[in-house]
Scaffold this active site. Structure first.
Site, PDB file in Angstrom:
ATOM      1  N   GLU A   1      18.012   9.483  31.336  1.00 39.43           N
ATOM      2  CA  GLU A   1      17.692   8.943  30.005  1.00 39.43           C
ATOM      3  C   GLU A   1      18.840   8.080  29.500  1.00 39.43           C
ATOM      4  OE1 GLU A   1      17.318  12.902  28.467  1.00 39.43           O
ATOM      5  OE2 GLU A   1      19.184  12.717  27.329  1.00 39.43           O
TER       6      GLU A   1
ATOM      7  N   TYR B   1      18.221  13.859  21.629  1.00 36.89           N
ATOM      8  CA  TYR B   1      18.295  13.867  23.081  1.00 36.89           C
ATOM      9  C   TYR B   1      18.489  15.244  23.702  1.00 36.89           C
ATOM     10  CZ  TYR B   1      23.301  13.664  22.031  1.00 36.89           C
ATOM     11  OH  TYR B   1      24.555  13.920  21.536  1.00 36.89           O
TER      12      TYR B   1
ATOM     13  N   CYS C   1      64.530  -1.456  14.325  1.00 31.81           N
ATOM     14  CA  CYS C   1      65.862  -1.018  13.861  1.00 31.81           C
ATOM     15  C   CYS C   1      67.013  -1.728  14.575  1.00 31.81           C
ATOM     16  CB  CYS C   1      66.001   0.490  13.995  1.00 31.81           C
ATOM     17  SG  CYS C   1      66.191   1.012  15.715  1.00 31.81           S
TER      18      CYS C   1
ATOM     19  N   CYS D   1      65.374  -3.006  19.627  1.00 33.32           N
ATOM     20  CA  CYS D   1      64.182  -2.512  18.932  1.00 33.32           C
ATOM     21  C   CYS D   1      63.768  -3.501  17.836  1.00 33.32           C
ATOM     22  CB  CYS D   1      64.483  -1.138  18.325  1.00 33.32           C
ATOM     23  SG  CYS D   1      63.183  -0.564  17.214  1.00 33.32           S
TER      24      CYS D   1
ATOM     25  N   CYS E   1      63.314   2.872  22.286  1.00 30.15           N
ATOM     26  CA  CYS E   1      64.332   2.800  21.248  1.00 30.15           C
ATOM     27  C   CYS E   1      64.854   4.232  21.122  1.00 30.15           C
ATOM     28  CB  CYS E   1      63.694   2.334  19.947  1.00 30.15           C
ATOM     29  SG  CYS E   1      64.678   2.717  18.505  1.00 30.15           S
TER      30      CYS E   1
ATOM     31  N   ARG F   1      29.430  15.492  14.453  1.00 24.35           N
ATOM     32  CA  ARG F   1      29.984  16.258  15.570  1.00 24.35           C
ATOM     33  C   ARG F   1      31.274  16.966  15.169  1.00 24.35           C
ATOM     34  NH1 ARG F   1      33.634  16.106  19.621  1.00 24.35           N
ATOM     35  NH2 ARG F   1      32.935  16.969  21.597  1.00 24.35           N
TER      36      ARG F   1
ATOM     37  N   CYS G   1      64.992   5.739  13.801  1.00 25.04           N
ATOM     38  CA  CYS G   1      64.323   4.432  13.679  1.00 25.04           C
ATOM     39  C   CYS G   1      63.088   4.616  12.800  1.00 25.04           C
ATOM     40  CB  CYS G   1      63.925   3.940  15.066  1.00 25.04           C
ATOM     41  SG  CYS G   1      62.807   2.551  15.054  1.00 25.04           S
TER      42      CYS G   1
ATOM     43  N   LYS H   1      22.014   6.616  27.510  1.00 24.41           N
ATOM     44  CA  LYS H   1      23.155   7.176  26.787  1.00 24.41           C
ATOM     45  C   LYS H   1      23.360   6.278  25.568  1.00 24.41           C
ATOM     46  CE  LYS H   1      27.847   8.796  27.306  1.00 24.41           C
ATOM     47  NZ  LYS H   1      28.379   8.173  26.108  1.00 24.41           N
TER      48      LYS H   1
ATOM     49  N   LYS I   1      28.201   5.688  33.492  1.00 26.09           N
ATOM     50  CA  LYS I   1      28.669   4.620  32.618  1.00 26.09           C
ATOM     51  C   LYS I   1      28.383   3.259  33.244  1.00 26.09           C
ATOM     52  CE  LYS I   1      30.767   6.595  29.116  1.00 26.09           C
ATOM     53  NZ  LYS I   1      31.975   6.070  28.594  1.00 26.09           N
TER      54      LYS I   1
ATOM     55  N   GLU J   1       0.841  -1.207   0.000  1.00 29.53           N
ATOM     56  CA  GLU J   1       0.000   0.000   0.000  1.00 29.53           C
ATOM     57  C   GLU J   1       0.877   1.258   0.000  1.00 29.53           C
ATOM     58  OE1 GLU J   1      -3.939  -1.367   2.520  1.00 29.53           O
ATOM     59  OE2 GLU J   1      -2.083  -0.995   3.638  1.00 29.53           O
TER      60      GLU J   1
ATOM     61  N   LYS K   1      20.446  14.568  33.649  1.00 27.82           N
ATOM     62  CA  LYS K   1      20.513  16.000  33.364  1.00 27.82           C
ATOM     63  C   LYS K   1      19.670  16.771  34.375  1.00 27.82           C
ATOM     64  CE  LYS K   1      21.081  15.121  28.478  1.00 27.82           C
ATOM     65  NZ  LYS K   1      20.462  14.972  27.162  1.00 27.82           N
TER      66      LYS K   1
ATOM     67  N   ASP L   1      24.666   4.570  22.279  1.00 36.23           N
ATOM     68  CA  ASP L   1      26.025   4.279  21.841  1.00 36.23           C
ATOM     69  C   ASP L   1      26.056   4.252  20.321  1.00 36.23           C
ATOM     70  OD1 ASP L   1      28.646   3.734  22.057  1.00 36.23           O
ATOM     71  OD2 ASP L   1      28.424   1.652  22.685  1.00 36.23           O
TER      72      ASP L   1
HETATM   73  S1  IVH Z   1      23.858  15.138  26.160  1.00 36.11           S
HETATM   74  C1  IVH Z   1      25.414  19.284  26.112  1.00 36.11           C
HETATM   75  N1  IVH Z   1      22.398  12.979  26.077  1.00 36.11           N
HETATM   76  O1  IVH Z   1      27.374  10.933  24.534  1.00 36.11           O
HETATM   77  C2  IVH Z   1      24.858  17.908  26.064  1.00 36.11           C
HETATM   78  N2  IVH Z   1      24.553  12.903  25.062  1.00 36.11           N
HETATM   79  O2  IVH Z   1      30.036  11.554  25.921  1.00 36.11           O
HETATM   80  C3  IVH Z   1      25.879  16.851  25.885  1.00 36.11           C
HETATM   81  N3  IVH Z   1      25.082  10.754  24.033  1.00 36.11           N
HETATM   82  O3  IVH Z   1      28.895  12.779  22.099  1.00 36.11           O
HETATM   83  C4  IVH Z   1      25.370  15.560  25.446  1.00 36.11           C
HETATM   84  N4  IVH Z   1      23.200   9.745  24.527  1.00 36.11           N
HETATM   85  O4  IVH Z   1      26.693  11.903  21.396  1.00 36.11           O
HETATM   86  C5  IVH Z   1      23.568  13.538  25.741  1.00 36.11           C
HETATM   87  N5  IVH Z   1      21.007  11.141  26.079  1.00 36.11           N
HETATM   88  C6  IVH Z   1      22.145  11.708  25.737  1.00 36.11           C
HETATM   89  C7  IVH Z   1      23.132  11.001  25.013  1.00 36.11           C
HETATM   90  C8  IVH Z   1      24.337  11.641  24.702  1.00 36.11           C
HETATM   91  C9  IVH Z   1      24.372   9.621  23.935  1.00 36.11           C
HETATM   92  C10 IVH Z   1      26.448  10.926  23.497  1.00 36.11           C
HETATM   93  C11 IVH Z   1      26.664  12.200  22.752  1.00 36.11           C
HETATM   94  C12 IVH Z   1      28.022  12.694  23.171  1.00 36.11           C
HETATM   95  C13 IVH Z   1      28.498  11.657  24.118  1.00 36.11           C
HETATM   96  C14 IVH Z   1      29.151  12.362  25.280  1.00 36.11           C
END
Ligand code: IVH
Length: 708
Positions: free
Chosen positions: A150, A263, A450, A447, A465, A173, A470, A152, A353, A54, A329, A154
């Protein structure tokens, strides 16, 4: 975003259009709305409402009338996502607001510390302003801080700008200040709306940040297809996402099925309709963006944040995409402004982390790499193992002591961990699992490249070295010289440097400026065009600012900041060679170790000859700013900008001050000469007023000042 009635109407109308042979002019906008609605349901909400067939029929009808009458094409038509041809070279575009990093935390203690810092920062003003009772300040109530937690993500970060409701630009970036314009590729990501109704709330232009990710399942399928084509699989979903953003062929990008989560809002022109971060996520979500709104949570006690972080970590694998932690945040924009930021990260945000992941593998061999300064790094070759989202087959052991400390033998079972985020390391070996076939590690005495004898200063852990010629060191020095933060030679990356070196086309650092382009042009993988570009890029680096050249020389312990501090002190590079230890020590942030290393560098005849050669080749040895600032009115004066300036961007204003010899400070103190206060200036302005020693001026006055 849509009312239930609207959703129903879309589907009814869709069925009607599908039966038609062709569309009329007045049908176009309805069909676009239906297709964009269907895309949103499919890509953002994971809840398809139209069958593929569709959707295809509607899309074809729209395409047909647009082909017949191109003047009727609307910029948010889904047909406009389909790219024709290849991307030309990506242009560099400045972000409206720098893309900062995040500070990291790993446990409850870190988060508590951060919270306490926030409380302190916010209550400081209150305490000072509070009335006192016989000289003792009456403490004000501790501020309640709401936190939004929230995921993070990857993946690869992206910046999106919408103007008058239309997607204007997508950018990577880059270095945080400017990135690559990847608008065409961003349009291949279907969860990024081509238009969104911002004007309804008075937003004229908005810049937002997000992360491009690839879902784990799609990543696996994609890797499978690479393997089937005899191509190497990608190490992890993050690489797959970031590699995709800069692909030449937008159609290839489309094939990767990427996703984008927004984000953060970084800049708004016009009305700002939200007061908290959470509200902004909700608003973006309602406008059709994929955000973490549904899985973000707001708490007003740090204990609850900590509890939630621990719970979330347990269930991280339930998400369909990789996350490497959570981001916490400060929710209120007002408080965010008060808490402020460093040049590296906002103080109001913190990454939590997740714990690194571990796996066991077998140590197959140890190889020895020679670094730029001659350091010998043992590198473990292990049976490939998947740890926390990455396949690892090789990892640095840093130095000889670690091999001894961990009692490692070739053939041992070893425990691998991905520390923090990316650098994996060996946690331990398992002597109890040995069968007798394991071999002791014998660290080389010469080394590996060299054959010169290795040397280890008493106080150091690393063997070196000492042969400055070298070959391994020479190559590493060239790689460093050409690297992004040094001379930034586009097109002359590590693999080309190694290739040219092996072929004898590049023998030393000045050789970068004498590459035999005629010969390279005929080599496989190099076209006339790419060679022209490389030559142009190399030529351009001759005018790089002095601090980049100083950093690029690779003097031990001279990092980017030190290089900048050194450059600021001189008007010509040769001045550096005449500085005494005492003079070097007088320069900001330079201690004895760095000073000695600089003296050693200039002691060496080879280095003096190298500099002469580079100067003859036409590289910029001068610091024009120093010359100006010496006589400049603002030499040595210190500046700080706060609030929103009416016409200048923050970076632009800072550069104007620096160009006249001024220095930017990060906070208000008695050392500050000028505070330039824009709109909504907060605590910094208050503090400067209290100090009384700071000249508080407007942007206009600042412009007058730098004109002098
Ligand atoms: S806030 C000023 N929120 O993590 C605000 N970053 O180590 C700074 N990232 O390069 C970032 N999830 O790409 C923010 N919920 C989230 C995120 C986030 C992933 C990444 C972001 C940044 C890296 C910082």
């Amino acid at each position: 975003m849509y009312t239930p009635q609207q959703e129903k109407d879309f589907l009814v109308t869709a069925k009607e259009f599908i039966k038609k042979e062709s569309l009329k002019n007045e049908d176009i906008s309805s069909v676009i709305s239906i297709l964009n609605y269907a895309d949103w349901k499919y890509y953002v909400k994971d809840n398809p409402v139209l069958a593929d067939k569709e959707y295809d029929v509607l899309f074809a009808l729209l395409k047909k009338i647009e082909t017949e009458k191109p003047s009727l094409i609307l910029s948010d038509s889904p047909t406009q996502r389909v790219a024709k041809g290849l991307n030309p070279n990506f242009e560099t575009v400045a972000h409206l607001v720098p893309m900062l990093s995040l500070d990291n935390s790993y446990n409850a203690e870190d988060l508590n510390d951060w919270h306490n810092r926030n409380v302190k920062l916010l209550s400081k003003e209150g305490l000072q302003a509070a009335p006192d009772l016989f000289g003792v300040p009456i403490p004000v109530a501790q501020p309640v801080i709401e936190y939004c937690v929230e995921p993070k993500f990857d993946g690869a970060s992206i910046s999106l700008v919408y103007e008058n409701d239309k997607l204007l630009r997508g950018a990577t970036r880059g270095n945080g200040i400017a990135g690559d314009d990847i608008t065409t590729n961003a349009k291949q990501i279907k969860s990024i709306p081509l238009s969104a109704n911002f004007s309804q709330e008075g937003i004229e232009q908005i810049e937002m940040r997000g992360e491009v990710v690839i879902q784990k399942e799609k990543f696996n399928a994609f890797n499978q297809s690479l393997v089937e084509q005899n191509l190497s699989p990608m190490a992890n979903p993050r690489n797959a996402a970031s590699g995709s953003l800069r692909m030449k062929d937008p159609n290839e990008v489309a094939k990767r099925n990427l996703d984008a989560f927004v984000y953060q809002i970084s800049d708004v022109q016009g009305n700002v309709p939200f007061k908290t971060h959470y509200e902004s996520l909700e608003s973006l979500s309602k406008k059709g963006f994929r955000t973490s709104y549904e899985i973000s949570k707001v708490f007003n006690k740090i204990e609850d944040v900590i509890k939630y972080c621990a719970e979330f970590e347990e269930t991280r694998d339930e998400l369909s995409y990789e996350i490497d932690g959570l981001v916490i945040k400060v929710n209120s924009f007002d408080l965010q402004e008060k808490i402020g930021m460093t040049s590296h990260h906002p103080r109001w945000a913190m990454a939590y982390k997740f714990k690194a992941r571990q796996a066991t593998s077998k140590l197959l061999n140890i190889e020895y790499q020679v670094g730029r300064t001659g350091s010998i790094t043992p590198v473990a070759k292990i049976e490939p193992v998947y740890v926390g989202g990455v396949t690892i087959s090789s990892l640095s052991l840093f130095n000889e002591d670690i091999i001894k400390e961990k009692d490692m033998r070739i053939g041992d079972t070893v425990l691998i961990e991905r520390a923090g985020d990316v650098i994996p390391y060996v946690v331990k070996s398992f002597p109890e699992l040995r069968d007798g076939s394991e071999q002791e590690v014998i660290f080389p005495t010469v080394c590996p490249v060299c054959n010169s004898e290795l040397f280890k200063p008493e106080e150091e852990a690393v063997w070196r070295c000492t042969n400055i010629n070298c070959e391994a060191q020479v190559v590493e020095r060239i790689i460093h010289f050409a690297s992004k933060n040094a001379m930034d030679i586009r097109g002359l990356g590590e693999s080309n440097i190694r290739k040219f070196f092996e072929m004898g086309l590049l023998k030393d650092l000045p050789g970068v400026y004498r590459l035999p382009y005629n010969q390279i042009k005929n080599m496989e993988g190099f076209g006339e065009k790419s060679i022209e570009k490389m030559e142009e890029a190399i030529e351009k680096t001759k005018s790089q600012p002095l601090h980049r050249l100083i950093f690029g020389l690779g003097i031990r312990y001279v990092g980017e900041t030190t290089a900048k501090n050194l450059a600021r002190e001189i008007s010509h590079l040769n001045e550096l060679s005449t500085k005494t230890e005492e003079q070097l020590l007088a320069i900001e942030d330079i201690g004895t170790k760095v000073a000695q290393s600089i003296l050693d560098f200039f002691e060496h005849d080879g280095n003096i000859a190298l500099l002469k050669e580079l100067e003859v080749l036409g590289l910029n040895f001068e610091n024009h700013q120093k010359n100006k600032s010496v006589s400049g009115e603002l030499a040595g004066k210190t500046f700080l900008f706060t609030g929103t300036l009416p016409t200048l961007g923050r970076k632009e204003a800072e550069e104007m001050a620096e160009a006249k010899g001024g220095k930017i400070l990060s906070g208000v103190s008695t050392k500050l000469d000028y505070l330039i206060a824009g709109e909504k200036a907060g605590s910094k302005l208050e503090k400067a007023k209290k100090l009384g020693s700071v000249n508080i001026i407007s942007e206009e006055e600042f412009i007058e000042l730098v004109k002098v």
